[in-house]
Scaffold this motif. Sequence first.
Motif, PDB file in Angstrom:
ATOM      1  N   SER A  12       0.842  -1.196   0.000  1.00 20.70           N
ATOM      2  CA  SER A  12       0.000   0.000   0.000  1.00 20.70           C
ATOM      3  C   SER A  12       0.877   1.245   0.000  1.00 20.70           C
ATOM      4  O   SER A  12       2.064   1.195   0.303  1.00 20.70           O
ATOM      5  N   ILE A  13       0.255   2.374  -0.359  1.00 16.41           N
ATOM      6  CA  ILE A  13       0.927   3.667  -0.365  1.00 16.41           C
ATOM      7  C   ILE A  13       0.040   4.682   0.345  1.00 16.41           C
ATOM      8  O   ILE A  13      -1.177   4.513   0.431  1.00 16.41           O
ATOM      9  N   GLU A  14       0.659   5.727   0.863  1.00 12.84           N
ATOM     10  CA  GLU A  14      -0.078   6.802   1.516  1.00 12.84           C
ATOM     11  C   GLU A  14      -0.530   7.821   0.472  1.00 12.84           C
ATOM     12  O   GLU A  14       0.202   8.125  -0.467  1.00 12.84           O
ATOM     13  N   VAL A  15      -1.716   8.349   0.674  1.00 15.18           N
ATOM     14  CA  VAL A  15      -2.241   9.426  -0.158  1.00 15.18           C
ATOM     15  C   VAL A  15      -2.238  10.685   0.698  1.00 15.18           C
ATOM     16  O   VAL A  15      -2.715  10.678   1.839  1.00 15.18           O
ATOM     17  N   LEU A  16      -1.681  11.760   0.143  1.00 17.01           N
ATOM     18  CA  LEU A  16      -1.538  13.017   0.876  1.00 17.01           C
ATOM     19  C   LEU A  16      -2.209  14.150   0.110  1.00 17.01           C
ATOM     20  O   LEU A  16      -2.235  14.142  -1.127  1.00 17.01           O
ATOM     21  N   LEU A  17      -2.727  15.110   0.843  1.00 14.55           N
ATOM     22  CA  LEU A  17      -3.266  16.332   0.247  1.00 14.55           C
ATOM     23  C   LEU A  17      -2.556  17.495   0.914  1.00 14.55           C
ATOM     24  O   LEU A  17      -2.692  17.693   2.133  1.00 14.55           O
ATOM     25  N   ASN A  18      -1.781  18.235   0.135  1.00 16.16           N
ATOM     26  CA  ASN A  18      -0.959  19.324   0.678  1.00 16.16           C
ATOM     27  C   ASN A  18      -0.079  18.830   1.829  1.00 16.16           C
ATOM     28  O   ASN A  18       0.093  19.523   2.823  1.00 16.16           O
ATOM     29  N   GLY A  19       0.420  17.621   1.726  1.00 24.43           N
ATOM     30  CA  GLY A  19       1.299  17.057   2.742  1.00 24.43           C
ATOM     31  C   GLY A  19       0.601  16.423   3.930  1.00 24.43           C
ATOM     32  O   GLY A  19       1.251  15.829   4.782  1.00 24.43           O
ATOM     33  N   GLU A  20      -0.719  16.534   3.993  1.00 27.41           N
ATOM     34  CA  GLU A  20      -1.501  15.957   5.095  1.00 27.41           C
ATOM     35  C   GLU A  20      -2.006  14.574   4.703  1.00 27.41           C
ATOM     36  O   GLU A  20      -2.532  14.398   3.599  1.00 27.41           O
ATOM     37  N   PHE A  21      -1.885  13.628   5.609  1.00 32.04           N
ATOM     38  CA  PHE A  21      -2.343  12.262   5.348  1.00 32.04           C
ATOM     39  C   PHE A  21      -3.836  12.253   5.056  1.00 32.04           C
ATOM     40  O   PHE A  21      -4.628  12.835   5.785  1.00 32.04           O
ATOM     41  N   LEU A  22      -4.205  11.572   3.968  1.00 32.86           N
ATOM     42  CA  LEU A  22      -5.605  11.498   3.553  1.00 32.86           C
ATOM     43  C   LEU A  22      -6.140  10.072   3.627  1.00 32.86           C
ATOM     44  O   LEU A  22      -7.285   9.852   3.998  1.00 32.86           O
ATOM     45  N   GLY A  23      -5.318   9.097   3.257  1.00 29.67           N
ATOM     46  CA  GLY A  23      -5.766   7.709   3.263  1.00 29.67           C
ATOM     47  C   GLY A  23      -4.699   6.802   2.682  1.00 29.67           C
ATOM     48  O   GLY A  23      -3.553   7.211   2.481  1.00 29.67           O
ATOM     49  N   LEU A  24      -5.102   5.574   2.383  1.00 35.75           N
ATOM     50  CA  LEU A  24      -4.197   4.568   1.850  1.00 35.75           C
ATOM     51  C   LEU A  24      -4.760   3.960   0.579  1.00 35.75           C
ATOM     52  O   LEU A  24      -5.980   3.846   0.433  1.00 35.75           O
ATOM     53  N   VAL A  25      -3.877   3.577  -0.324  1.00 36.43           N
ATOM     54  CA  VAL A  25      -4.258   2.817  -1.503  1.00 36.43           C
ATOM     55  C   VAL A  25      -3.586   1.460  -1.399  1.00 36.43           C
ATOM     56  O   VAL A  25      -2.369   1.379  -1.206  1.00 36.43           O
ATOM     57  N   TYR A  26      -4.391   0.404  -1.484  1.00 37.81           N
ATOM     58  CA  TYR A  26      -3.902  -0.972  -1.418  1.00 37.81           C
ATOM     59  C   TYR A  26      -3.945  -1.592  -2.801  1.00 37.81           C
ATOM     60  O   TYR A  26      -4.862  -1.332  -3.579  1.00 37.81           O
ATOM     61  N   LYS A  27      -2.955  -2.433  -3.088  1.00 35.44           N
ATOM     62  CA  LYS A  27      -2.907  -3.152  -4.352  1.00 35.44           C
ATOM     63  C   LYS A  27      -3.408  -4.572  -4.138  1.00 35.44           C
ATOM     64  O   LYS A  27      -2.994  -5.252  -3.196  1.00 35.44           O
ATOM     65  N   ASN A  28      -4.310  -5.008  -5.007  1.00 42.06           N
ATOM     66  CA  ASN A  28      -4.846  -6.358  -4.966  1.00 42.06           C
ATOM     67  C   ASN A  28      -4.695  -7.008  -6.339  1.00 42.06           C
ATOM     68  O   ASN A  28      -5.013  -6.389  -7.351  1.00 42.06           O
TER      69      ASN A  28
END
Length: 72
Positions: free
Chosen positions: A35-51
């Motif tokens: 998985s990778i972190e998703v950021l908005l203007n450097g702020e943590f927003l969520g995660l993306v997982y690979k399946n």
Amino acid sequence: MQITPDEMIKVQDFLRRTFANQQIGVKPRAQASDSIEVLLNGEFLGLVYKNVEDDETSFDFNMSILDIDLEG
């Protein structure tokens, strides 16, 4: 399943187009390669997982919203 640097760029480009926001970025997670972190203007927003299942790859975006975030 590990997310490759090329996939990270594609996911970031997709998120930027989908949400019409060039401030969205992604970065690898220190402890997890699936998985990778998703950021908005450097702020943590969520995660993306690979399946990967049946030779098909999908990327799932997971964003938790706390009840205190809904106030105000």
